[in-house]
Design a protein around this motif. Structure first.
Motif, PDB file in Angstrom:
ATOM      1  N   THR A 132       0.830  -1.211   0.000  1.00  0.00           N
ATOM      2  CA  THR A 132       0.000   0.000   0.000  1.00  0.00           C
ATOM      3  C   THR A 132       0.859   1.252   0.000  1.00  0.00           C
ATOM      4  OG1 THR A 132      -1.739  -1.186   1.210  1.00  0.00           O
ATOM      5  CG2 THR A 132      -1.833   1.222   1.215  1.00  0.00           C
ATOM      6  N   ARG A 133       1.914   1.274   0.813  1.00  0.00           N
ATOM      7  CA  ARG A 133       2.773   2.450   0.871  1.00  0.00           C
ATOM      8  C   ARG A 133       3.525   2.651  -0.446  1.00  0.00           C
ATOM      9  NH1 ARG A 133       4.595   5.649   4.887  1.00  0.00           N
ATOM     10  NH2 ARG A 133       2.442   5.275   5.553  1.00  0.00           N
ATOM     11  N   LEU A 134       4.006   1.568  -1.051  1.00  0.00           N
ATOM     12  CA  LEU A 134       4.694   1.689  -2.339  1.00  0.00           C
ATOM     13  C   LEU A 134       3.761   2.243  -3.411  1.00  0.00           C
ATOM     14  CD1 LEU A 134       6.771  -1.642  -2.436  1.00  0.00           C
ATOM     15  CD2 LEU A 134       7.648   0.678  -2.102  1.00  0.00           C
ATOM     16  N   ARG A 135       2.509   1.809  -3.374  1.00  0.00           N
ATOM     17  CA  ARG A 135       1.542   2.311  -4.355  1.00  0.00           C
ATOM     18  C   ARG A 135       1.281   3.800  -4.136  1.00  0.00           C
ATOM     19  NH1 ARG A 135      -2.288  -0.912  -3.218  1.00  0.00           N
ATOM     20  NH2 ARG A 135      -1.609  -2.574  -4.633  1.00  0.00           N
ATOM     21  N   GLU A 136       1.177   4.213  -2.868  1.00  0.00           N
ATOM     22  CA  GLU A 136       0.965   5.640  -2.566  1.00  0.00           C
ATOM     23  C   GLU A 136       2.139   6.484  -3.049  1.00  0.00           C
ATOM     24  OE1 GLU A 136       0.396   5.680   1.608  1.00  0.00           O
ATOM     25  OE2 GLU A 136      -1.680   4.956   1.532  1.00  0.00           O
ATOM     26  N   LEU A 137       3.354   6.014  -2.800  1.00  0.00           N
ATOM     27  CA  LEU A 137       4.539   6.756  -3.239  1.00  0.00           C
ATOM     28  C   LEU A 137       4.610   6.819  -4.755  1.00  0.00           C
ATOM     29  CD1 LEU A 137       7.166   5.342  -0.698  1.00  0.00           C
ATOM     30  CD2 LEU A 137       6.155   7.632  -0.700  1.00  0.00           C
ATOM     31  N   GLN A 138       4.245   5.706  -5.416  1.00  0.00           N
ATOM     32  CA  GLN A 138       4.279   5.686  -6.877  1.00  0.00           C
ATOM     33  C   GLN A 138       3.266   6.658  -7.453  1.00  0.00           C
ATOM     34  OE1 GLN A 138       3.606   1.800  -8.485  1.00  0.00           O
ATOM     35  NE2 GLN A 138       3.949   2.411 -10.607  1.00  0.00           N
ATOM     36  N   ASP A 139       2.066   6.709  -6.855  1.00  0.00           N
ATOM     37  CA  ASP A 139       1.044   7.658  -7.322  1.00  0.00           C
ATOM     38  C   ASP A 139       1.486   9.099  -7.128  1.00  0.00           C
ATOM     39  OD1 ASP A 139      -0.507   5.483  -7.979  1.00  0.00           O
ATOM     40  OD2 ASP A 139      -1.726   5.556  -6.145  1.00  0.00           O
ATOM     41  N   ALA A 140       2.317   9.340  -6.096  1.00  0.00           N
ATOM     42  CA  ALA A 140       2.815  10.696  -5.844  1.00  0.00           C
ATOM     43  C   ALA A 140       4.043  11.020  -6.680  1.00  0.00           C
ATOM     44  CB  ALA A 140       3.127  10.865  -4.364  1.00  0.00           C
ATOM     45  N   GLY A 141       4.462  10.094  -7.542  1.00  0.00           N
ATOM     46  CA  GLY A 141       5.624  10.328  -8.391  1.00  0.00           C
ATOM     47  C   GLY A 141       6.950  10.175  -7.684  1.00  0.00           C
ATOM     48  N   VAL A 142       6.970   9.403  -6.597  1.00  0.00           N
ATOM     49  CA  VAL A 142       8.194   9.201  -5.818  1.00  0.00           C
ATOM     50  C   VAL A 142       8.730   7.801  -6.097  1.00  0.00           C
ATOM     51  CG1 VAL A 142       9.196   9.124  -3.509  1.00  0.00           C
ATOM     52  CG2 VAL A 142       7.378  10.771  -4.028  1.00  0.00           C
ATOM     53  N   SER A 143       9.965   7.708  -6.555  1.00  0.00           N
ATOM     54  CA  SER A 143      10.594   6.400  -6.747  1.00  0.00           C
ATOM     55  C   SER A 143      11.108   5.885  -5.405  1.00  0.00           C
ATOM     56  CB  SER A 143      11.744   6.501  -7.750  1.00  0.00           C
ATOM     57  OG  SER A 143      12.735   7.416  -7.280  1.00  0.00           O
ATOM     58  N   THR A 144      11.333   4.589  -5.321  1.00  0.00           N
ATOM     59  CA  THR A 144      11.688   3.992  -4.036  1.00  0.00           C
ATOM     60  C   THR A 144      12.892   3.069  -4.165  1.00  0.00           C
ATOM     61  OG1 THR A 144      10.103   2.190  -4.398  1.00  0.00           O
ATOM     62  CG2 THR A 144       9.345   4.080  -3.107  1.00  0.00           C
TER      63      THR A 144
END
Length: 292
Positions: free
Chosen positions: A101-113
């Motif tokens: 869930t957190r990875l999906r939120e970061l991806q939607d915000a345009g943040v790579s991980t």
């Protein structure tokens, strides 16, 4: 009685499984107490470091550590703490679901991980979903060792200090009690004043602090905040290990109870099958005697 022989084989197999799960339950119960004692022993140090860090933040020195600054880059780090072994119920599933869930939120915000995996289960999961794993620590055993955790965690800390990451999160399973564990994701960096002052507010000490720094404020704060972040990582791993043994003990107890229920049901079916076969044979004997 081919059917009866097959049922007896199933009963024997389930009985062997029950012996294994019972032994694993007892081993997990023994390890659980040691893991809980280790986790509770680490808490005073972590709380004291957090209090001192909060007091230094309230003192407002001229020097501000990079860990307390926010960066503008669109890249985040995630430390995923899981177990090396399975058979501990839905513990790993819950924390990995929260990570997804957190990875999906970061991806939607345009943040790579970028990710750091602590534990085999988390490493396998991150590899399957194609996440970028920059470091890992597996086969930690039953006792967490800080020297084995510093290396992988420091990879993300160094990147944040250089301004290459805008946040670092840590995902683990928090130990609440023997029957309940909670999957959580906490922000490790940047350190916020509110985050470090939680324990200070809870203890009721709202007065301000000031210090005399020796040799200087920069050296003291640099070392202290690094120790603070390391203590958070160690505490997360210790909590995760205590949760693992508790979850495994509960899961193995449930498996042992289910095996007992399955054995009772199979014995009932076996007895019914045997009685039916005996009744059939008696019927044939009586019919044959009557025909004679």
């Amino acid at each position: 009685m081919a059917v009866g022989k097959e049922i007896r084989g199933k009963i024997k197999s389930v009985e062997n499984t029950k012996k294994i799960t019972k032994a694993m339950e007892m081993v997990a119960a023994s390890k659980m107490r040691k893991a809980q004692d280790r986790m509770r022993a680490a808490r005073p140090y972590a709380e004291k470091v957090r209090n001192i860090a909060a007091h230094l933040g309230e003192a407002n020195p001229e020097y501000v550590h990079p860990f307390m600054r926010s960066n503008d880059v669109k890249k985040a780090g995630l430390i995923v703490v899981t177990t090396d072994k399975g058979l501990c119920g839905g513990m790993n599933t819950n924390v990995l679901r929260a990570v997804t869930t957190r990875l999906r939120e970061l991806q939607d915000a345009g943040v790579s991980t970028e990710a750091v995996a602590i534990g085999n289960k988390g490493l396998g999961f991150l590899t399957r979903i194609g996440a970028k794993v920059v470091s890992q620590a597996t086969q930690l055993g039953d006792t967490p060792h800080l020297e084995r955790l510093i290396g992988p965690v420091k990879t993300l800390l160094d990147q944040y200090e250089k301004g290459e990451l805008n946040a670092v999160y840590i995902a683990y399973t928090r130990f609440i009690n023997t029957m309940k564990q909670e999957a959580v994701i906490e922000q490790l960096l940047p350190l916020s004043g509110e985050q470090m002052q939680e324990d200070t507010r809870e203890s009721g000490t709202q007065h301000s602090w000031d210090y005399l720094y020796e040799p200087d404020a920069q050296s003291v704060i640099d070392d202290l905040l690094v120790r603070y972040v390391e203590s958070l990582a160690y505490q997360a791993v210790a909590e995760n290990m205590a949760s693992e043994q508790s979850a495994r003990m509960v899961a193995m107890k449930a498996a042992t109870d289910n095996a007992g229920n399955v054995i009772d049901e199979l014995k009932l079916v076996y007895n019914k099958t045997r009685q039916a076969a005996i009744t059939k044979e008696l019927s044939e004997i009586v019919a044959g005697a009557a025909a004679v």
